[in-house]
Design an enzyme around this catalytic site. Structure first.
Site, PDB file in Angstrom:
ATOM      1  N   SER A 174       0.854  -1.186   0.000  1.00 57.29           N
ATOM      2  CA  SER A 174       0.000   0.000   0.000  1.00 57.29           C
ATOM      3  C   SER A 174       0.885   1.229   0.000  1.00 57.29           C
ATOM      4  O   SER A 174       1.747   1.372  -0.865  1.00 57.29           O
ATOM      5  CB  SER A 174      -0.964  -0.029   1.198  1.00 57.29           C
ATOM      6  OG  SER A 174      -1.909   1.020   1.099  1.00 57.29           O
ATOM      7  N   THR A 175       0.749   2.123   0.990  1.00 59.42           N
ATOM      8  CA  THR A 175       1.503   3.377   1.003  1.00 59.42           C
ATOM      9  C   THR A 175       3.005   3.113   0.928  1.00 59.42           C
ATOM     10  O   THR A 175       3.558   2.372   1.726  1.00 59.42           O
ATOM     11  CB  THR A 175       1.185   4.182   2.279  1.00 59.42           C
ATOM     12  OG1 THR A 175      -0.224   4.332   2.390  1.00 59.42           O
ATOM     13  CG2 THR A 175       1.838   5.554   2.220  1.00 59.42           C
ATOM     14  N   HIS A 200      -2.529  -0.971  -3.569  1.00 58.67           N
ATOM     15  CA  HIS A 200      -3.644  -0.039  -3.398  1.00 58.67           C
ATOM     16  C   HIS A 200      -3.369   1.207  -4.233  1.00 58.67           C
ATOM     17  O   HIS A 200      -2.366   1.888  -4.018  1.00 58.67           O
ATOM     18  CB  HIS A 200      -3.803   0.356  -1.926  1.00 58.67           C
ATOM     19  CG  HIS A 200      -4.118  -0.812  -1.034  1.00 58.67           C
ATOM     20  ND1 HIS A 200      -3.853  -0.797   0.319  1.00 58.67           N
ATOM     21  CD2 HIS A 200      -4.669  -2.022  -1.289  1.00 58.67           C
ATOM     22  CE1 HIS A 200      -4.239  -1.948   0.851  1.00 58.67           C
ATOM     23  NE2 HIS A 200      -4.734  -2.711  -0.101  1.00 58.67           N
ATOM     24  N   MET A 293      -0.171   1.159   5.343  1.00 61.92           N
ATOM     25  CA  MET A 293      -0.909   1.439   6.567  1.00 61.92           C
ATOM     26  C   MET A 293      -2.011   0.406   6.763  1.00 61.92           C
ATOM     27  O   MET A 293      -2.580  -0.107   5.798  1.00 61.92           O
ATOM     28  CB  MET A 293      -1.532   2.842   6.471  1.00 61.92           C
ATOM     29  CG  MET A 293      -2.155   3.336   7.762  1.00 61.92           C
ATOM     30  SD  MET A 293      -0.872   3.640   9.000  1.00 61.92           S
ATOM     31  CE  MET A 293      -1.833   4.419  10.283  1.00 61.92           C
ATOM     32  N   ASP A 296      -4.378  -4.799   5.983  1.00 60.22           N
ATOM     33  CA  ASP A 296      -4.756  -5.588   4.821  1.00 60.22           C
ATOM     34  C   ASP A 296      -3.624  -6.542   4.450  1.00 60.22           C
ATOM     35  O   ASP A 296      -2.473  -6.143   4.318  1.00 60.22           O
ATOM     36  CB  ASP A 296      -5.084  -4.668   3.637  1.00 60.22           C
ATOM     37  CG  ASP A 296      -5.614  -5.439   2.431  1.00 60.22           C
ATOM     38  OD1 ASP A 296      -6.209  -6.504   2.642  1.00 60.22           O
ATOM     39  OD2 ASP A 296      -5.436  -4.958   1.296  1.00 60.22           O
TER      40      ASP A 296
END
Length: 354
Positions: A174-175, A200, A293, A296
């Protein structure tokens, strides 16, 4: 109870309309304080030291110096979390490579402004807790030179190794993950076992991201389409706004890309991918969870490990946000932790044991 300190945000955008929308939207958030704005990067360079923001939002395309060139010059000496506010533009990935933490797509109509502000505010909260990683072009080590030299050969590092025709690899991030995943992928050979990647990312960007990986890596990389067969030398990037799952048909594996409910708050979801792998994959599996973050992917990775998969988690020191890998490690889902730069080596060493 003492109220939480508000996150100080500076908005950099040459458009008065865009600045006003962002400032108004973020100011309404109870945990965010907009401390000022800049109309271009020169203005930002003057104001950042005085305003001392915790996070900067920045347009990519501006008159004069672009946001990308600003980041390349400014961040190495002044690491500050920057969130890009961008149209559907390939240059966003160059800005992420220059050290930006994350990006959000500019709204295309009045109807999307509320969701845009919601997404931007959430990214501001995450960015305030992130570690800025600036990729300077370092001297190439002997080890990485050797990897690059062997990877560039037609056979790659793995050679025929028929056992590796029966391995499936899943990777989720993700991030900070666009660049972290690239760091892993560019160190892998052309003949890598099939991979499915969940990153993401806003709708419209996953195809451009897959193309970027394809141009910079040895293996073939493309955005997944429903029904794509997994095969050696191919990495598939889950399309934004669809859930990607591995499906077994006889002795072959394909990827399902379908609309559906969010899983663990995301679509595509790392948990959805990993859980599907734990349920249907009957050959060897590897799961890799990278910076991001939240949680997930953690539960899905644990399910994979319980089914015998080898699992790798990115370590805290190299993560932009040590969230997803931390949760996965804390619940016992991770066999091995490794730095972003070393995940590929750990993966290759494991594959050579199969």
């Amino acid at each position: 109870m003492v109220p939480a300190k508000k996150i100080r945000v500076m908005v950099v955008d040459d458009s008065l309309l865009a600045r006003s929308m962002i400032i108004k939207g973020l100011t309404a958030h109870p945990r965010i304080e907009v401390v000022g704005f800049a109309i271009n990067t020169l203005d930002a360079r003057r104001k950042i030291p005085a305003l001392n923001p915790d996070v900067v939002t920045m347009d990519v395309e501006m008159p004069g110096q672009s946001g990308i060139d600003f980041l390349k010059e400014y961040l190495p000496a002044n690491p500050i979390p920057v969130i890009l506010v961008s149209s559907l533009n390939l240059k966003v990935f160059d800005a992420l490579a220059a050290g930006a933490v994350d990006f959000v797509r500019k709204p295309t109509s009045e109807d999307t402004q509320a969701s845009f502000i919601t997404a931007l505010a959430q990214k501001v909260l995450v960015a305030s807790m992130s570690r800025v990683r600036v990729s300077a072009p370092p001297a190439v080590s002997a080890a990485s030179s050797a990897v690059a030299a062997v990877s560039s050969s037609p056979a790659g590092l793995l050679g025929a190794a028929p056992a590796l025709n029966n391995v499936v690899i899943g990777l989720g991030a993700s991030t900070g993950g666009t660049e972290a995943t690239l760091e892993v992928m560019k160190r892998l050979p052309a003949d890598i076992p099939p991979m499915v990647i969940v990153q993401h990312m806003p709708k419209g960007f996953t195809q451009m991201y897959a193309n970027r990986l394809n141009n910079l890596c040895q293996m073939e990389v493309r955005e997944a389409k429903n029904g794509d067969e997994l095969r050696r030398g191919l990495a598939l990037v889950a399309p934004a706004d669809l859930q990607a799952r591995v499906v077994r048909i006889g002795d072959k594996y394909t990827v399902s890309c379908m609309a559906g409910e969010k899983v663990s708050g995301h679509r595509p979801s790392v948990d959805a991918l990993f859980q599907s792998m734990s349920e249907v994959v009957r050959c060897k599996m590897v799961g890799i969870i990278m910076t991001g973050m939240g949680q997930d992917g953690a539960a899905g990775l644990l399910a994979m490990r319980r089914k015998g998969a080898y699992t790798i988690g990115q370590d805290q020191e190299s993560c932009v946000v040590y969230g997803m890998p931390k949760v996965a490690n804390d619940i016992g889902a991770v066999c091995t932790q490794a730095s972003c730069e070393n995940v590929a080596n750990v993966l290759l060493r494991h594959l050579k044991t199969l």
